[in-house]
Design a protein around this motif. Sequence first.
Motif, mmCIF file in Angstrom:
data_model
loop_
_atom_site.group_PDB
_atom_site.id
_atom_site.type_symbol
_atom_site.label_atom_id
_atom_site.label_comp_id
_atom_site.label_asym_id
_atom_site.label_seq_id
_atom_site.Cartn_x
_atom_site.Cartn_y
_atom_site.Cartn_z
ATOM 1 N N TYR A 1 1.680 -7.372 1.736
ATOM 2 C CA TYR A 1 1.702 -6.908 3.128
ATOM 3 C C TYR A 1 2.250 -7.981 4.059
ATOM 4 O O TYR A 1 2.274 -9.160 3.726
ATOM 5 N N ALA B 1 -6.914 -1.945 -1.765
ATOM 6 C CA ALA B 1 -6.252 -2.421 -2.989
ATOM 7 C C ALA B 1 -7.210 -3.294 -3.795
ATOM 8 O O ALA B 1 -8.185 -3.819 -3.275
ATOM 9 N N PRO C 1 -4.404 0.356 3.107
ATOM 10 C CA PRO C 1 -4.016 -0.013 1.738
ATOM 11 C C PRO C 1 -4.401 -1.450 1.398
ATOM 12 O O PRO C 1 -4.808 -1.727 0.262
ATOM 13 N N ASP D 1 0.159 -6.116 9.071
ATOM 14 C CA ASP D 1 -0.571 -5.059 8.363
ATOM 15 C C ASP D 1 -1.858 -5.562 7.717
ATOM 16 O O ASP D 1 -2.435 -4.885 6.861
ATOM 17 N N ILE E 1 2.616 -3.490 -5.072
ATOM 18 C CA ILE E 1 3.141 -2.448 -4.206
ATOM 19 C C ILE E 1 3.799 -3.119 -3.009
ATOM 20 O O ILE E 1 3.127 -3.755 -2.195
ATOM 21 N N ALA F 1 1.932 3.163 0.585
ATOM 22 C CA ALA F 1 1.271 2.075 -0.136
ATOM 23 C C ALA F 1 -0.082 2.571 -0.645
ATOM 24 O O ALA F 1 -0.467 2.326 -1.793
ATOM 25 N N HIS G 1 -2.882 6.245 6.243
ATOM 26 C CA HIS G 1 -3.439 4.892 6.208
ATOM 27 C C HIS G 1 -4.231 4.599 7.469
ATOM 28 O O HIS G 1 -4.637 3.475 7.711
ATOM 29 N N GLY H 1 7.952 1.835 -3.270
ATOM 30 C CA GLY H 1 7.678 2.932 -2.323
ATOM 31 C C GLY H 1 8.956 3.614 -1.888
ATOM 32 O O GLY H 1 9.860 3.806 -2.696
ATOM 33 N N TYR I 1 8.683 -7.235 3.972
ATOM 34 C CA TYR I 1 8.924 -6.084 3.100
ATOM 35 C C TYR I 1 10.358 -6.012 2.573
ATOM 36 O O TYR I 1 10.616 -5.370 1.563
ATOM 37 N N ASN J 1 5.179 -2.244 -0.141
ATOM 38 C CA ASN J 1 5.379 -1.293 0.934
ATOM 39 C C ASN J 1 4.126 -1.236 1.789
ATOM 40 O O ASN J 1 3.178 -1.984 1.547
ATOM 41 N N ARG J 2 4.122 -0.346 2.755
ATOM 42 C CA ARG J 2 3.023 -0.311 3.715
ATOM 43 C C ARG J 2 2.657 1.149 4.020
ATOM 44 O O ARG J 2 3.259 2.074 3.492
ATOM 45 N N VAL K 1 -1.454 -5.027 -3.210
ATOM 46 C CA VAL K 1 -0.612 -4.644 -2.091
ATOM 47 C C VAL K 1 -0.020 -5.899 -1.442
ATOM 48 O O VAL K 1 -0.748 -6.823 -1.079
#
Lengths: 222, 456
Positions: free
Chosen positions: B32, B45, B41, B36, B7, B14, B371, B81, B60, B9-10, B30
Amino acid sequence: MAEGAGRARSGSRSKTDRLADHDAIERLADELLPALMAKLGASGLGEMEVREGRWKVRLRRPASSQEASGTSGRRSTDRPSRAQPGHAGHGHSPSAVEKHRPGREARAVSSGNGARPNDGASAPETLPAGRRTVATSPAVGIFHPRTDVRPGAWVRAGDRLGSVDVLGVPQEVVAPVDGVLGASLVESGDAVEYGQELVLIELAGVTSGGQGGGSSGAAEDA
Amino acid sequence: MFRKILIANRGEIALRIVRAARALGIEAVVAYSEADRESLPVQLADEAICVGPADARRSYLSAPAVISAAIVTGCDAVHPGYGFLSEDEGFAEVVRAHELTFIGPPPEVLERFASKEATRRLLAGHGLPMVPGSNGMLRDDGHALEEAERIGFPVLIKPSAGGGGKGMRMVRSPRELETALTIGRSEARAAFGDDSLYMEKWIEDNRHVEVQVAVDRFGHGIHLGERDCSVQRRHQKLLEEAPAPGLSPAARSELCERAIRAVVAAGYENVGTLEFLVDRDGNYYFIEINCRIQVEHPVTEALTGIDLVAMQIRIAAGEPLGIAQADVVSRGHAIEFRINAEDADADFQPQAGIVDRFLAPGGPGVRVDSHVYSGYEVPPFYDSLLAKLIVWGPDRPTAIARSRVALDELLVEGLVTNVPIHQALLANEAFLEGRMTTNLLDRVGGAAFLAAAARA
């Protein structure tokens, strides 16, 4: 260095003796100490003493680092890597999430790949800033250390220690400071993430005290 | 089906994708940025991998970093995402070159729909009505003036690339045109690296209505109804709801059917959204297509009970839709509130910092995608979306009543949020009567809007 102390006691000694002492001290500082520092760093031991001829070298970690060892962040367990497939995540309750908030600064020198033999015991994983630092990964990819530079070797800031392969393009891992190359925290060929700690560097400029006089000459880590 | 997905994204999306993957029995990794590290997430994860520093261009938005992360963690697909790399056909192509699957339309489909101008021509050919606009890109100021006079003022200047309102300028007279073009070009260049602009007739007091579609690899497509996204502030959506209040059921189903027919004919694949402007008389005009999962997708999920992210993943894996149009049944009314960390008293400046306490509301028909947790630190580098509150009711008045309760319950301490704007909306006559248009909030002004609600 113990220049002053040496001179004070050197009145009755010949110039040849003094020169021999200087040579011995130089050899200790340049060859033996770096190797010992690297060994101590890799071992997780608190103290180490080596005798050679009239000389004795003792290296000791400050006590504070032992206390700090328990706080080494949980990040050591959730480093993603091939060595840990299917890591089962963490506590799902908000309280569990809160408990697991290591401060950003408190991130300990650690490895998720089991590269360090003494991981987990009372291994002092943190040293006060200024004693040891670590070269980190510039990217996410596969780590390849330089094979021609071994632990114990002097490195200068900016020296290449290895590379991280990103889709076939190597990104250099460089020494952040002058110092002595310590243990590698990951194996060659391991997957590493951005910012992951890869290779220990024992800082240069750590003084070694040498004393003249045959009685109890001890060069101690200050 | 995929075994493990990355994934890229954030934030809430996410986490939303982590949940969808888990429910499908897929492992979720995830990717990151350093900023983050403590996000939910990352903690929830199956695995998490740091791909770069806080600067999104090096994390990202970095295709090599994201793809390298997918490879070293043993993933077989990448979910982008929304935002970031989600509609980047170049990225989708590199993903495929590394024998990974891009979860979204295939690269050649993304490419076909990459230019808004070309997309409008393509879909006009398949029967969608277009807003009267310029023939192609605006070549220079002289060409722009000619086109504006042919279309008739007021006109809207829009960048060919991108979205989110960046680079868009409304122009009421020839006098304002030159300045608007200069600003529009420089904004578009800064935001999208492409300063080509086009022009459309400005439709006064319009509504923004979009149609959710899903098309599988075999050309079987369904629509999942529409959403009204007219509540906006400076072209940023604030609240979305469905069914669209301003359209009759017959008009809605006609719009949705035309939309799905056109995109299937044009060769679209995977989930997507067709955006339309609706004028005062109920005429609708196609504006653009979003080739990704959208922020407001839960509104549709609330009505249909269909997990759109799971559907998106299954389509990317090459599975057939498995349902027909007749299987899509829409029930009740749903509203989504975007809870942003922004201060209405300080010109809606995004807020960053620690959320001391966070409490999500509950009750029948209430869903929160977020989140955020108590003690979470909102980093200053990304968007200000903290949570999405989605409220469903059997009818619009019930959904609104439940929304009031939920917004009162929602607790976000430590940061200023836009919750007061939402509460003011739920007290606003135009909103309650379903008469919101895209320009209403900006015309009144955020502060004045809040003050009016306080007096009411």
